[in-house]
Design a protein around this motif. Structure first.
Motif, PDB file in Angstrom:
ATOM      1  N   VAL A  14      10.907  -3.250  -7.714  1.00 23.69           N
ATOM      2  CA  VAL A  14       9.952  -3.396  -8.815  1.00 23.69           C
ATOM      3  C   VAL A  14       8.987  -4.536  -8.512  1.00 23.69           C
ATOM      4  CG1 VAL A  14       9.703  -3.993 -11.253  1.00 23.69           C
ATOM      5  CG2 VAL A  14      11.494  -2.439 -10.545  1.00 23.69           C
ATOM      6  N   LEU A  15       9.542  -5.642  -8.001  1.00 20.30           N
ATOM      7  CA  LEU A  15       8.695  -6.791  -7.656  1.00 20.30           C
ATOM      8  C   LEU A  15       7.656  -6.385  -6.612  1.00 20.30           C
ATOM      9  CD1 LEU A  15       8.176  -9.897  -7.828  1.00 20.30           C
ATOM     10  CD2 LEU A  15       9.637 -10.092  -5.842  1.00 20.30           C
ATOM     11  N   LYS A  65       6.466  -3.508  -6.083  1.00 17.44           N
ATOM     12  CA  LYS A  65       5.512  -2.570  -6.674  1.00 17.44           C
ATOM     13  C   LYS A  65       4.460  -3.326  -7.493  1.00 17.44           C
ATOM     14  CE  LYS A  65       4.587   1.752  -7.281  1.00 17.44           C
ATOM     15  NZ  LYS A  65       4.349   2.580  -6.101  1.00 17.44           N
ATOM     16  N   PHE A  66       4.893  -4.393  -8.170  1.00 16.75           N
ATOM     17  CA  PHE A  66       4.003  -5.028  -9.133  1.00 16.75           C
ATOM     18  C   PHE A  66       3.244  -6.227  -8.594  1.00 16.75           C
ATOM     19  CE2 PHE A  66       6.157  -2.492 -12.220  1.00 16.75           C
ATOM     20  CZ  PHE A  66       5.227  -2.334 -13.219  1.00 16.75           C
ATOM     21  N   SER A  67       3.646  -6.745  -7.428  1.00 12.92           N
ATOM     22  CA  SER A  67       2.976  -7.965  -6.994  1.00 12.92           C
ATOM     23  C   SER A  67       1.670  -7.621  -6.285  1.00 12.92           C
ATOM     24  CB  SER A  67       3.884  -8.776  -6.082  1.00 12.92           C
ATOM     25  OG  SER A  67       4.176  -8.037  -4.936  1.00 12.92           O
TER      26      SER A  67
END
Lengths: 221, 230
Positions: free
Chosen positions: B127-128, B130-132
């Motif tokens: 998730v990290l 994907k979002f960073s």
């Protein structure tokens, strides 16, 4: 070290004047306590065995509220970029922020604990003097990683939601230790020593890890 | 490389089918558990493969932090992705087996909890990523991978103590294993590893090409010369 003190004093003064973090945290924790209280409506006996879990879940959620605001102030006027350009070590900044959060969350706990006692009719059957120790170690465990991951989530889109997503999985052993230690002290059925040692080990490992890796996160381009 | 890939793919498919045949037909039926025990030949190899991949992810993350090589970052990303897939297989097949054998879907047993926590940590890792924001992803992700690895022994000790205090439900297995079963298990693991390696390789190629394309596009956008359009 002087930079740590300067940043810490600045943050405390700002918080004293605005009371942003502590107010939102307090109200949030109060809501959690009230909602839990009427959704479970436990007797004194039951509440002793579930209170450890409820207290720490409430503090965990409330701490996230404060942790999310940790770096917001520094980002707003590019203060963080100024830090990165300056020769000051990133670690002292991190230490100041973590200590600040630690004090806020401890204050919150000190204010909320009487409420918990009132709502859940709590009375410790084990050695109550261990409770502050568990609270201190547990709070540091949450706050040191929380401050670190809050800095990390500055590097992402939708920052506010990222923090719990990163913090909760890593914090599982710490939360388990806090809850078990508190429950064992409240019920007095078994010793909390192992959990306190585990919390201390957790604090040691992650404080070291965060201090070693913080520069990378601060300077990530 | 393009020519080798289909051949390797075909070989892996044949190997996997052979392993399936071994698991369903050749392996003897377990005395007490019956046919449901055969899920063991998928569950255990998936778990081993997932743990190997998570370890590769940790090693690649450390390498990235030391050397800052883009290759290490791609290896870390790819191993985490495939590891999460295999770990999901483990977490799904486990309860399917546990329900008829233990009588419960889930228990907070040491291995179960450790696998679940690992899965959670690596999902948060993905998730990290994907979002960073793109330029910082490798560094931030590598830091998280290292912290996640630090967490594993602590999770282990906490659950170990948590569960030695409370009685455990019946835990199957332990002790000796039929040599045929062991053979089938190892063959399945080999087949799963081949499959994982194949997916790993193609995913690695894909990610490398994706980054090359992105770089080229960025350079072209910077240059904006008429010659870039042929």
């Amino acid at each position: 070290m002087s930079l740590t003190r300067a940043t810490l004093v600045k943050d405390l003064r700002l918080e004293w004047r605005s009371k942003d973090a502590i107010n939102s945290m307090l109200f949030f924790a109060l809501l959690v306590v009230v909602i839990f209280s009427f959704s479970f409506d436990p007797t004194a006996e039951e509440s002793r065995s579930i209170a450890g879990g409820l207290i720490w879940v409430a503090f965990l959620f409330a701490a996230v509220v404060a942790l999310n605001q940790t770096w917001a102030r520094e980002v707003r006027n590019q203060v963080l970029d100024a830090y990165r350009v300056s020769p000051a070590p990133g670690n002292s900044l991190f230490l100041a922020k973590a200590t600040g959060n630690f004090l806020f969350v401890l204050l919150l706990e000190a204010l909320m604990t009487p409420l918990f006692i009132v709502f859940y009719n709590l009375r410790a059957l084990g050695p109550a003097w261990q409770l502050p120790l568990v609270a201190g170690l547990g709070t540091w465990a949450l706050v040191v990683n929380g401050t670190f991951f809050a800095a990390m989530s500055l590097r992402t889109r939708s920052r506010e939601i990222m923090l719990p997503l990163l913090l909760f999985p890593i914090s599982i052993p710490a939360v388990l230790a806090m809850v078990q230690a508190t429950t064992s002290i409240l019920t007095g059925e078994y010793s909390a020593r192992f959990w306190i040692v585990l919390l201390a080990a957790y604090d040691l490992v992650f404080t070291t890890g965060c201090l070693l890796l913080f520069d990378i996160v601060l300077n990530a381009e | 490389m393009k020519r080798i890939f289909p051949i390797l793919g075909l070989l892996t498919a044949v190997f996997l089918s052979y392993a399936l045949y071994l698991a369903l037909v050749v392996a003897p039926t377990e005395q007490t558990m019956g046919d449901v025990q055969r899920i063991f030949y998928y569950h255990v190899p998936s778990a081993w493969t997932a743990f190997v991949l998570f370890f590769i992810n940790f090693a690649a993350s450390v390498t990235y932090l030391l050397r800052r090589s883009a290759k290490a970052d791609i290896v870390a990303l790819v191993s985490a992705e495939i590891g999460v897939v295999f770990c999901t297989v483990v977490l799904v097949t486990g309860p399917i087996w546990a329900r008829p054998v233990w009588g419960i879907w889930w228990t907070w047993d040491l291995r179960l909890t450790l696998t679940l926590v690992l899965w959670l940590i690596y999902v948060s890792y993905l998730v990290l990523r994907k979002f960073s924001t793109s330029g910082q992803t490798p560094q931030v992700a590598a830091v998280l991978a290292v912290l996640g690895a630090l967490d594993v022994p602590l999770v282990y000790f906490s659950i170990w103590f948590f569960r030695t205090q409370h009685p455990q439900p019946v835990v199957g297995g332990g002790g000796s294993i039929d040599p045929v079963m062991l053979h089938v298990l190892l063959m399945n693991w080999a087949a799963f590893s081949c499959f994982a390696a194949l997916v790993f390789w193609s995913r690695y190629r894909l990610e490398t090409l994706k980054r090359e394309v992105e770089e080229t596009q960025a350079v072209e956008a910077l240059l904006e010369t008429p010659r870039s359009v042929r």
